[in-house]
Motif scaffolding. Structure first.
Motif, PDB file in Angstrom:
ATOM      1  N   UNK A 162       1.155   4.242 -11.797  1.00  0.00           N
ATOM      2  CA  UNK A 162       0.447   5.501 -12.012  1.00  0.00           C
ATOM      3  C   UNK A 162      -0.741   5.648 -11.073  1.00  0.00           C
ATOM      4  N   UNK A 163      -0.876   4.748 -10.134  1.00  0.00           N
ATOM      5  CA  UNK A 163      -1.928   4.842  -9.120  1.00  0.00           C
ATOM      6  C   UNK A 163      -1.224   5.093  -7.786  1.00  0.00           C
ATOM      7  N   UNK A 164      -1.937   5.710  -6.840  1.00  0.00           N
ATOM      8  CA  UNK A 164      -1.292   6.022  -5.568  1.00  0.00           C
ATOM      9  C   UNK A 164      -1.016   4.783  -4.718  1.00  0.00           C
ATOM     10  N   UNK A 165       0.147   4.801  -4.074  1.00  0.00           N
ATOM     11  CA  UNK A 165       0.507   3.795  -3.078  1.00  0.00           C
ATOM     12  C   UNK A 165       0.331   4.465  -1.723  1.00  0.00           C
ATOM     13  N   UNK A 166      -0.579   3.951  -0.924  1.00  0.00           N
ATOM     14  CA  UNK A 166      -0.919   4.570   0.352  1.00  0.00           C
ATOM     15  C   UNK A 166      -0.237   3.841   1.501  1.00  0.00           C
ATOM     16  N   UNK A 167       0.206   4.627   2.474  1.00  0.00           N
ATOM     17  CA  UNK A 167       0.937   4.086   3.614  1.00  0.00           C
ATOM     18  C   UNK A 167       0.042   3.958   4.836  1.00  0.00           C
ATOM     19  N   UNK A 168      -0.130   2.719   5.280  1.00  0.00           N
ATOM     20  CA  UNK A 168      -0.878   2.389   6.499  1.00  0.00           C
ATOM     21  C   UNK A 168       0.133   2.110   7.626  1.00  0.00           C
ATOM     22  N   UNK A 169       1.232   2.865   7.590  1.00  0.00           N
ATOM     23  CA  UNK A 169       2.352   2.635   8.496  1.00  0.00           C
ATOM     24  C   UNK A 169       2.040   3.014   9.945  1.00  0.00           C
ATOM     25  N   UNK A 170       1.401   4.206  10.130  1.00  0.00           N
ATOM     26  CA  UNK A 170       1.139   4.637  11.495  1.00  0.00           C
ATOM     27  C   UNK A 170      -0.167   5.383  11.573  1.00  0.00           C
ATOM     28  N   UNK A 171      -1.029   5.101  12.531  1.00  0.00           N
ATOM     29  CA  UNK A 171      -0.927   3.962  13.431  1.00  0.00           C
ATOM     30  C   UNK A 171      -0.888   2.661  12.625  1.00  0.00           C
ATOM     31  N   UNK A 172       0.070   1.844  12.951  1.00  0.00           N
ATOM     32  CA  UNK A 172       0.456   0.704  12.130  1.00  0.00           C
ATOM     33  C   UNK A 172      -0.715  -0.246  11.846  1.00  0.00           C
ATOM     34  N   UNK A 173      -1.096  -0.290  10.558  1.00  0.00           N
ATOM     35  CA  UNK A 173      -2.107  -1.240  10.109  1.00  0.00           C
ATOM     36  C   UNK A 173      -3.539  -0.911  10.477  1.00  0.00           C
ATOM     37  N   UNK A 174      -3.823   0.301  10.915  1.00  0.00           N
ATOM     38  CA  UNK A 174      -5.197   0.624  11.330  1.00  0.00           C
ATOM     39  C   UNK A 174      -6.220   0.447  10.207  1.00  0.00           C
ATOM     40  N   UNK A 175      -5.868   0.856   9.006  1.00  0.00           N
ATOM     41  CA  UNK A 175      -6.816   0.712   7.899  1.00  0.00           C
ATOM     42  C   UNK A 175      -6.969  -0.757   7.523  1.00  0.00           C
ATOM     43  N   UNK A 176      -5.863  -1.484   7.476  1.00  0.00           N
ATOM     44  CA  UNK A 176      -5.946  -2.928   7.194  1.00  0.00           C
ATOM     45  C   UNK A 176      -6.800  -3.623   8.255  1.00  0.00           C
ATOM     46  N   UNK A 177      -6.661  -3.225   9.511  1.00  0.00           N
ATOM     47  CA  UNK A 177      -7.492  -3.799  10.585  1.00  0.00           C
ATOM     48  C   UNK A 177      -8.966  -3.505  10.329  1.00  0.00           C
ATOM     49  N   UNK A 178      -9.275  -2.268   9.942  1.00  0.00           N
ATOM     50  CA  UNK A 178     -10.671  -1.879   9.697  1.00  0.00           C
ATOM     51  C   UNK A 178     -11.297  -2.714   8.587  1.00  0.00           C
ATOM     52  N   UNK A 179     -10.469  -3.132   7.634  1.00  0.00           N
ATOM     53  CA  UNK A 179     -10.948  -3.966   6.530  1.00  0.00           C
ATOM     54  C   UNK A 179     -10.817  -5.455   6.837  1.00  0.00           C
ATOM     55  N   UNK A 180     -10.281  -5.778   8.011  1.00  0.00           N
ATOM     56  CA  UNK A 180     -10.158  -7.166   8.434  1.00  0.00           C
ATOM     57  C   UNK A 180      -9.049  -7.928   7.747  1.00  0.00           C
ATOM     58  N   UNK A 181      -8.006  -7.220   7.288  1.00  0.00           N
ATOM     59  CA  UNK A 181      -6.938  -7.879   6.540  1.00  0.00           C
ATOM     60  C   UNK A 181      -5.548  -7.632   7.140  1.00  0.00           C
ATOM     61  N   UNK A 182      -5.486  -7.361   8.437  1.00  0.00           N
ATOM     62  CA  UNK A 182      -4.181  -7.143   9.064  1.00  0.00           C
ATOM     63  C   UNK A 182      -3.698  -8.425   9.727  1.00  0.00           C
ATOM     64  N   UNK A 183      -2.467  -8.816   9.430  1.00  0.00           N
ATOM     65  CA  UNK A 183      -1.845  -9.981  10.041  1.00  0.00           C
ATOM     66  C   UNK A 183      -1.027  -9.478  11.231  1.00  0.00           C
ATOM     67  N   UNK A 184      -1.576  -9.661  12.442  1.00  0.00           N
ATOM     68  CA  UNK A 184      -0.925  -9.147  13.648  1.00  0.00           C
ATOM     69  C   UNK A 184       0.456  -9.748  13.884  1.00  0.00           C
ATOM     70  N   UNK A 185       0.594 -11.031  13.629  1.00  0.00           N
ATOM     71  CA  UNK A 185       1.872 -11.699  13.888  1.00  0.00           C
ATOM     72  C   UNK A 185       2.984 -11.189  12.994  1.00  0.00           C
ATOM     73  N   UNK A 186       2.671 -10.895  11.741  1.00  0.00           N
ATOM     74  CA  UNK A 186       3.685 -10.438  10.794  1.00  0.00           C
ATOM     75  C   UNK A 186       3.737  -8.919  10.662  1.00  0.00           C
ATOM     76  N   UNK A 187       2.744  -8.219  11.196  1.00  0.00           N
ATOM     77  CA  UNK A 187       2.722  -6.759  11.106  1.00  0.00           C
ATOM     78  C   UNK A 187       2.504  -6.242   9.699  1.00  0.00           C
ATOM     79  N   UNK A 188       1.714  -6.970   8.924  1.00  0.00           N
ATOM     80  CA  UNK A 188       1.500  -6.589   7.525  1.00  0.00           C
ATOM     81  C   UNK A 188       0.050  -6.821   7.121  1.00  0.00           C
TER      82      UNK A 188
END
Length: 155
Positions: A87-113
């Motif tokens: 019942x909570x939103x699932x947000x897509x950080x798909x494109x540009x791929x992982x930009x929000x995760x990168x901004x928060x310092x939680x993007x795994x470059x090798x795995x793309x997740x």
């Protein structure tokens, strides 16, 4: 490097499972629990988000908005949400791929997740709680609940 308590939370505007854009700026004025997870339908992620679903009232009753973010496309998120009854939103950080995760310092470059990053953003946009777990390392949600309980209450 991920964010720490006291840092200003990076802004984001991401489509949810229904392609409606959700922006952190639009949620300002209330606390937001931002939960990054690697992939929809994966075992640990499903377990964590189902626990969050089952305990959602504890967050919403405290006035906390909950959003979950992965690098999955919106189509996968829609199917995941419908299957699990989130019942909570699932947000897509798909494109540009992982930009929000990168901004928060939680993007795994090798795995793309995204890693399992959890951030409680207070009503003013400051990080009040931050935790990052590595792939395969499930989160204990007790820390999130303690952080929510420690938020200042509205006067």
């Amino acid at each position: 490097m991920s964010l720490s308590v006291g840092d200003v939370a990076p802004e984001f505007s991401l489509p949810d499972q229904d392609k409606h854009v959700v922006s952190l700026a639009d949620l300002r004025g209330r606390p937001v629990l931002v939960v990054f997870y690697p992939f929809a339908f994966s075992g640990i992620c499903t377990g964590e988000l189902c626990q969050l679903r089952d305990e959602l009232a504890g967050y919403t009753e405290a006035g906390v908005e909950v959003v979950a973010i992965s690098t999955d496309p919106t189509f996968s998120l829609k199917a995941f949400r419908e299957k699990e009854g989130f019942e909570f939103p699932l947000l897509s950080d798909f494109w540009p791929h992982g930009d929000t995760a990168r901004a928060y310092g939680v993007f795994n470059d090798k795995a793309g997740m995204a890693l399992r990053g959890t951030f409680l953003v207070d009503a003013d946009g400051t990080i009040a709680f931050a935790e990052v777990n590595q792939p395969g390392d499930p989160r204990a949600q007790s820390g999130w609940k303690d952080a929510v309980a420690a938020l200042p209450t509205a006067a």
